[in-house]
Scaffold this motif. Structure first.
Motif, mmCIF file in Angstrom:
data_model
loop_
_atom_site.group_PDB
_atom_site.id
_atom_site.type_symbol
_atom_site.label_atom_id
_atom_site.label_comp_id
_atom_site.label_asym_id
_atom_site.label_seq_id
_atom_site.Cartn_x
_atom_site.Cartn_y
_atom_site.Cartn_z
ATOM 1 N N ALA A 1 40.351 43.260 46.451
ATOM 2 C CA ALA A 1 39.536 42.913 45.282
ATOM 3 C C ALA A 1 38.368 42.061 45.762
ATOM 4 C CB ALA A 1 40.382 42.157 44.255
ATOM 5 N N THR A 2 37.603 41.567 44.840
ATOM 6 C CA THR A 2 36.529 40.634 45.184
ATOM 7 C C THR A 2 37.151 39.294 45.578
ATOM 8 O OG1 THR A 2 35.078 41.702 43.571
ATOM 9 C CG2 THR A 2 34.451 39.493 44.324
ATOM 10 N N GLU B 1 39.035 36.755 43.180
ATOM 11 C CA GLU B 1 39.336 37.452 41.931
ATOM 12 C C GLU B 1 40.797 37.230 41.546
ATOM 13 O OE1 GLU B 1 39.304 42.047 40.164
ATOM 14 O OE2 GLU B 1 38.198 41.551 42.002
ATOM 15 N N GLY C 1 42.602 43.037 37.266
ATOM 16 C CA GLY C 1 41.657 42.100 37.851
ATOM 17 C C GLY C 1 40.423 42.173 36.986
ATOM 18 N N THR C 2 39.275 42.397 37.592
ATOM 19 C CA THR C 2 38.088 42.672 36.784
ATOM 20 C C THR C 2 38.161 44.078 36.203
ATOM 21 O OG1 THR C 2 36.933 43.385 38.792
ATOM 22 C CG2 THR C 2 36.628 41.090 38.095
#
Length: 452
Positions: A15-16, A19, A60-61
């Motif tokens: 992920a980022t 995050e 997540g996002t």
């Protein structure tokens, strides 16, 4: 997909950086934060087996939903062509020469959706449009899957009655070195007498090749155990003790990768084959028995074991013998007994335990005798040889006496050592009453007390 029961289950991804990630499955909710490299992981608490298809939600996002997930037993099967050997090649079964009953054509009749399969393909191959992830072991997804892996799962299901997940990662013609991380193979194995072998670093440049593309991406997917069917390519290179150390390195490194030093690792002793007929390699008829001996040295590691398949060959010039369904079944017998505690399951044929010189004969004691020692065809036991202190082995008479075999030869009045099946073509009639073949051996094994 199948997740492993009774163990913490790893779920991971990218992920980022920083995050926030949440994973929800079967009433559990786990939260974490991606590290500075964007990697994240959580572990689900141990779960009971479940036939109920459930969804896993990863948020997540964005949100990812994985569907149709069962909980049961998960095994990885790996090696070279005899493990990779696909179900499509068995679409039409030939009559079994030795009387082993062939299974029905599962490509057309398989209907157990509780057996799930995942085919781990080499990245330089085009993926099959019918098999891009986990599938039920029915129809088109089964076409390219390992015969050994499928029949292992099919038989194990009848013994455990829980969902079974199989991951197949095998490459035809592969040596063992490409399956070992390069940094783990560059070692200098030592024998107990102080002798040091040359470094095990492979000389063909392929060290770690398949580990990097096929094994490492699977880590840390939670497994119950591993199945290994490989060795023919290394046997052609006249390997014996060196292969034993390579196999030991593979087992220990894979277990370390999965952070499970007790993970069951079961392997197949490669089948009889006419290696000595190779025109470009100076191999003898004893090269294969010495390789079997090297494979067995891995049994020094806990939770390892092996099956013999010396009886499952119709032609010693066929490097890919039939009866793959029986190989899978025997691995299932082994797993049932050793990994799942079903001690009533007989999983091996007679196995050499010890010998004792009695007058002009040798008394050989066996383990894994099942309900008794036997001759498959009712004829005298074959492929026993005996020698005196001069080491000259001659064919011997072998008679069953309880869980022992009495071996003698008139020309050897002072016997010193005994061998069984010590030839690449040996397919003996010596079995236990469950029909499983005796394991080849030599009492004069030079490596057993040296290997560590």
């Amino acid at each position: 997909m199948v997740l492993q029961r009774h163990k913490k289950v790893a779920i991971w991804g990218t992920a980022t950086p920083a995050e926030k990630i949440s994973v929800t499955f079967a009433g559990q909710n786990k939260n974490t934060v991606a590290d500075k490299s964007g990697n994240w992981s959580v572990k689900l608490n141990p779960m009971q087996p479940s036939f109920t298809p459930r969804e896993m939600t990863i948020k997540g996002t964005n949100t990812i939903v994985l569907k149709n997930i069962l909980v049961g037993e998960v095994w990885l099967c790996s090696g070279q062509s005899n493990m990779e050997y696909a179900m499509r090649k068995y679409s039409k079964y030939q009559t079994a020469v030795k009387g082993n009953k062939p299974p029905e054509d599962d490509l057309n009749t398989a209907n157990n959706t509780n057996i799930r399969i995942f085919l781990d393909r080499r990245k330089y191959m085009e993926p099959s449009p019918e098999h891009l992830g986990w599938d039920a072991a029915i129809g088109k997804p089964l076409v390219d899957f390992s015969v050994v892996g499928y029949y292992f799962a099919k038989d194990l299901y009848t013994k455990l009655h829980v969902p079974i997940g199989m991951i197949s990662a095998a490459v035809p013609g592969s040596r063992i070195e490409p399956w070992i991380q390069a940094s783990k193979l560059e070692i200098e194995p030592k024998l107990k007498n102080g002798k040091i072998l040359d470094k095990l670093k492979a000389d063909d440049g392929d060290t770690g090749k398949f580990y990097n593309t096929m094994i490492q991406p699977l880590i840390p997917f939670t497994l119950k155990g591993m199945l290994w069917y490989q060795g023919e390519s290394n046997c052609f290179l006249s390997e014996n003790i060196r292969y034993a150390y390579k196999l030991k390195t593979l087992i220990k490194s894979w277990r370390n990768d999965w952070k499970d030093k007790k993970m069951p690792f079961y392997f197949v002793q490669i089948a009889p084959y006419n290696y000595s007929a190779s025109k470009d390699r100076p191999l003898t008829t004893e090269q294969l028995p010495e390789f079997w001996e090297a494979q067995k040295l891995a049994l020094h590691l806990k939770n390892t074991n092996t099956i013999a398949i010396t009886d499952l060959v119709d032609s010693i010039v066929d490097l890919h013998p039939g009866y793959k369904w029986e190989v899978g079944r025997r691995l299932s017998l082994l797993a049932a007994n050793k990994a799942y505690g079903q001690t009533n399951v007989v999983w091996s044929g007679p196995t050499y335990q010890k010998m004792k010189i009695v007058n002009n004969s040798i008394e050989v004691t066996f383990s894994n005798t099942g309900s008794g020692l036997n001759s498959r065809n009712g004829k005298p036991l074959s492929w026993f040889t005996i020698a005196g202190a001069d080491g000259k082995f001659v064919p011997a008479k072998a008679e069953i006496n309880g869980n022992k075999v009495i071996v003698s030869a008139p020309q050897v009045q002072h016997p010193y050592s005994v061998r069984f099946g010590w030839n690449e073509t040996a397919q003996s009639n010596f079995i236990n009453k469950e029909g499983l073949p005796a394991v080849p051996f030599r009492s004069d094994n030079p490596w057993e007390k040296l290997f560590k």
